[in-house]
Design a protein around this motif. Structure first.
Motif, PDB file in Angstrom:
ATOM      1  N   LEU A   1       0.835  -1.205   0.000  1.00 12.96           N
ATOM      2  CA  LEU A   1       0.000   0.000   0.000  1.00 12.96           C
ATOM      3  C   LEU A   1       0.866   1.251   0.000  1.00 12.96           C
ATOM      4  O   LEU A   1       0.590   2.216  -0.726  1.00 12.96           O
ATOM      5  CB  LEU A   1      -0.918  -0.009   1.224  1.00 12.96           C
ATOM      6  N   GLY A   2       1.918   1.235   0.808  1.00 15.36           N
ATOM      7  CA  GLY A   2       2.815   2.390   0.852  1.00 15.36           C
ATOM      8  C   GLY A   2       3.488   2.648  -0.481  1.00 15.36           C
ATOM      9  O   GLY A   2       3.562   3.797  -0.938  1.00 15.36           O
ATOM     10  N   ILE A   3       3.960   1.589  -1.129  1.00 19.08           N
ATOM     11  CA  ILE A   3       4.597   1.738  -2.435  1.00 19.08           C
ATOM     12  C   ILE A   3       3.596   2.252  -3.462  1.00 19.08           C
ATOM     13  O   ILE A   3       3.912   3.105  -4.309  1.00 19.08           O
ATOM     14  CB  ILE A   3       5.208   0.400  -2.889  1.00 19.08           C
ATOM     15  N   ALA A   4       2.360   1.736  -3.395  1.00 19.20           N
ATOM     16  CA  ALA A   4       1.325   2.175  -4.334  1.00 19.20           C
ATOM     17  C   ALA A   4       1.053   3.665  -4.189  1.00 19.20           C
ATOM     18  O   ALA A   4       0.921   4.396  -5.191  1.00 19.20           O
ATOM     19  CB  ALA A   4       0.039   1.375  -4.102  1.00 19.20           C
ATOM     20  N   ILE A   5       0.982   4.138  -2.956  1.00 18.51           N
ATOM     21  CA  ILE A   5       0.717   5.566  -2.729  1.00 18.51           C
ATOM     22  C   ILE A   5       1.917   6.405  -3.139  1.00 18.51           C
ATOM     23  O   ILE A   5       1.785   7.430  -3.830  1.00 18.51           O
ATOM     24  CB  ILE A   5       0.367   5.815  -1.255  1.00 18.51           C
ATOM     25  N   ILE A   6       3.112   5.956  -2.743  1.00 14.00           N
ATOM     26  CA  ILE A   6       4.328   6.717  -3.059  1.00 14.00           C
ATOM     27  C   ILE A   6       4.552   6.805  -4.566  1.00 14.00           C
ATOM     28  O   ILE A   6       5.048   7.819  -5.073  1.00 14.00           O
ATOM     29  CB  ILE A   6       5.545   6.082  -2.357  1.00 14.00           C
ATOM     30  N   SER A   7       4.166   5.760  -5.273  1.00 13.49           N
ATOM     31  CA  SER A   7       4.380   5.762  -6.726  1.00 13.49           C
ATOM     32  C   SER A   7       3.566   6.849  -7.430  1.00 13.49           C
ATOM     33  O   SER A   7       3.863   7.202  -8.574  1.00 13.49           O
ATOM     34  CB  SER A   7       4.023   4.392  -7.318  1.00 13.49           C
ATOM     35  N   THR A   8       2.560   7.389  -6.768  1.00 16.14           N
ATOM     36  CA  THR A   8       1.759   8.473  -7.355  1.00 16.14           C
ATOM     37  C   THR A   8       2.366   9.841  -7.081  1.00 16.14           C
ATOM     38  O   THR A   8       1.894  10.842  -7.607  1.00 16.14           O
ATOM     39  CB  THR A   8       0.319   8.450  -6.799  1.00 16.14           C
ATOM     40  N   ILE A   9       3.398   9.866  -6.243  1.00 19.21           N
ATOM     41  CA  ILE A   9       4.040  11.134  -5.883  1.00 19.21           C
ATOM     42  C   ILE A   9       5.279  11.315  -6.752  1.00 19.21           C
ATOM     43  O   ILE A   9       6.265  10.597  -6.606  1.00 19.21           O
ATOM     44  CB  ILE A   9       4.438  11.150  -4.388  1.00 19.21           C
ATOM     45  N   ARG A  10       5.246  12.279  -7.630  1.00 10.85           N
ATOM     46  CA  ARG A  10       6.341  12.445  -8.599  1.00 10.85           C
ATOM     47  C   ARG A  10       7.644  12.873  -7.933  1.00 10.85           C
ATOM     48  O   ARG A  10       8.719  12.598  -8.449  1.00 10.85           O
ATOM     49  CB  ARG A  10       5.941  13.467  -9.667  1.00 10.85           C
ATOM     50  N   THR A  11       7.549  13.572  -6.814  1.00 12.00           N
ATOM     51  CA  THR A  11       8.768  14.114  -6.193  1.00 12.00           C
ATOM     52  C   THR A  11       9.213  13.298  -4.987  1.00 12.00           C
ATOM     53  O   THR A  11      10.026  13.762  -4.204  1.00 12.00           O
ATOM     54  CB  THR A  11       8.533  15.568  -5.749  1.00 12.00           C
ATOM     55  N   TYR A  12       8.696  12.086  -4.844  1.00  5.13           N
ATOM     56  CA  TYR A  12       8.987  11.337  -3.624  1.00  5.13           C
ATOM     57  C   TYR A  12      10.464  11.044  -3.452  1.00  5.13           C
ATOM     58  O   TYR A  12      10.978  10.974  -2.327  1.00  5.13           O
ATOM     59  CB  TYR A  12       8.189  10.035  -3.584  1.00  5.13           C
ATOM     60  N   ALA A  13      11.193  10.867  -4.557  1.00  7.58           N
ATOM     61  CA  ALA A  13      12.614  10.511  -4.467  1.00  7.58           C
ATOM     62  C   ALA A  13      13.404  11.563  -3.715  1.00  7.58           C
ATOM     63  O   ALA A  13      14.388  11.271  -3.038  1.00  7.58           O
ATOM     64  CB  ALA A  13      13.203  10.313  -5.862  1.00  7.58           C
ATOM     65  N   VAL A  14      12.983  12.816  -3.831  1.00  4.16           N
ATOM     66  CA  VAL A  14      13.666  13.909  -3.149  1.00  4.16           C
ATOM     67  C   VAL A  14      13.047  14.165  -1.787  1.00  4.16           C
ATOM     68  O   VAL A  14      13.719  14.236  -0.760  1.00  4.16           O
ATOM     69  CB  VAL A  14      13.624  15.193  -3.994  1.00  4.16           C
ATOM     70  N   ASP A  15      11.716  14.295  -1.752  1.00  2.00           N
ATOM     71  CA  ASP A  15      11.028  14.733  -0.546  1.00  2.00           C
ATOM     72  C   ASP A  15      10.984  13.679   0.555  1.00  2.00           C
ATOM     73  O   ASP A  15      10.897  14.015   1.735  1.00  2.00           O
ATOM     74  CB  ASP A  15       9.597  15.166  -0.889  1.00  2.00           C
TER      75      ASP A  15
END
Length: 276
Positions: free
Chosen positions: A105-119
């Protein structure tokens, strides 16, 4: 030598980082004793990754990441206790199912966040030098709550860890105590996020306590030795990361691991190279 010690402390971010690292090293090492004694290392790693949905949801809605992680970790801990308390499935099975589901679930949500790699990179990998004053206050409050609860429930936790039969005889609420211990482990993981990140928090829970287990034969001493190793690892690791320019979380864990290897080899009680 004095300059080597004092130079990093000229910067406020190093002062905050050092204090945060010491607090996290202390709390992780104390709770880690129960993790090691009860063979719950897999649980620590599972809970660390299971908080990803809370972090992701908090980020999406602009909330506090630590609060999101705290809510998610407590929910997962309670769910593990619920599914395993009747004995229908083993605790490790419940951990595996819920860990996988929460991580997915966490990966699914994070995958929708384009800037997650930085933020979100500081949550995934830790950033002790980025600890703010408000972060330090949150870490201190959580650490205080955890240590106070450990002191209050020290004897019941000790009994259910070493002698379940005695716990039954004394009519201790074993299931409630086990759930409380799960929650304390969850709180410890949340406390450690900023310092070592999700990827390494399980190591800080297990490694200092494992070293102390090799060096002592009583729980109270094990906690004291483990706390000392955790604090020493945090301080030395932070200084090494400053002077060698490597990630602080990884440096802390590597120092702790070196201490474990030394304990494994030369422990007076159990070391494989101990002097007879």
């Amino acid at each position: 030598m004095i300059t080597w010690i004092t130079q990093p402390l000229m910067y406020e971010f190093m002062q905050r980082g050092l204090l945060a690292a010491v607090i996290v090293g202390l709390v992780c090492s104390i709770i880690g004793c129960y993790v090691v004694l009860r063979s719950m290392a897999f649980l620590g790693d599972a809970l660390a990754h299971a908080i990803l949905p809370g972090i992701a949801i908090a980020y999406l809605f602009g909330g506090n990441l630590m609060i999101g992680a705290l809510v998610a970790s407590i929910l997962v801990a309670l769910a593990i206790g619920f599914f395993s308390k009747h004995g229908t499935i083993r605790e490790d099975t419940a951990i595996g199912v819920l860990f996988s589901a929460a991580l997915a679930l966490g990966i699914a949500i994070i995958s929708t966040i384009r800037t997650y790699a930085v933020d979100l990179s500081h949550i995934l990998f830790g950033d002790v030098l980025g600890v703010s004053s408000s972060d330090l206050i949150q870490i201190s409050i959580l650490a205080f709550v955890i240590i106070m609860l450990v002191l209050v429930f020290y004897r019941p936790f000790k009994i259910i860890s070493f002698d379940p039969v005695l716990a039954t005889t004394l009519k201790l609420p074993a299931e409630q105590l086990r759930t409380l211990l799960l929650i304390l482990i969850s709180l410890t993981i949340v406390t450690s996020l900023q310092t070592v990140g999700i990827g390494l928090v399980a190591a800080m829970l297990v490694t200092p306590a494992a070293s102390a287990f090799l060096l002592t034969n009583r729980l109270s001493r094990m906690m004291l030795v483990s706390a000392g190793i955790g604090v020493l690892s945090s301080v030395l690791g932070l200084y090494i990361s400053y002077y060698v320019s490597i990630a602080s979380g990884s440096a802390i864990v590597l120092v702790s691991t070196l201490i474990f290897i030394f304990s494994y080899l030369f422990s007076p009680r159990k070391g494989i190279l101990r002097v007879s």
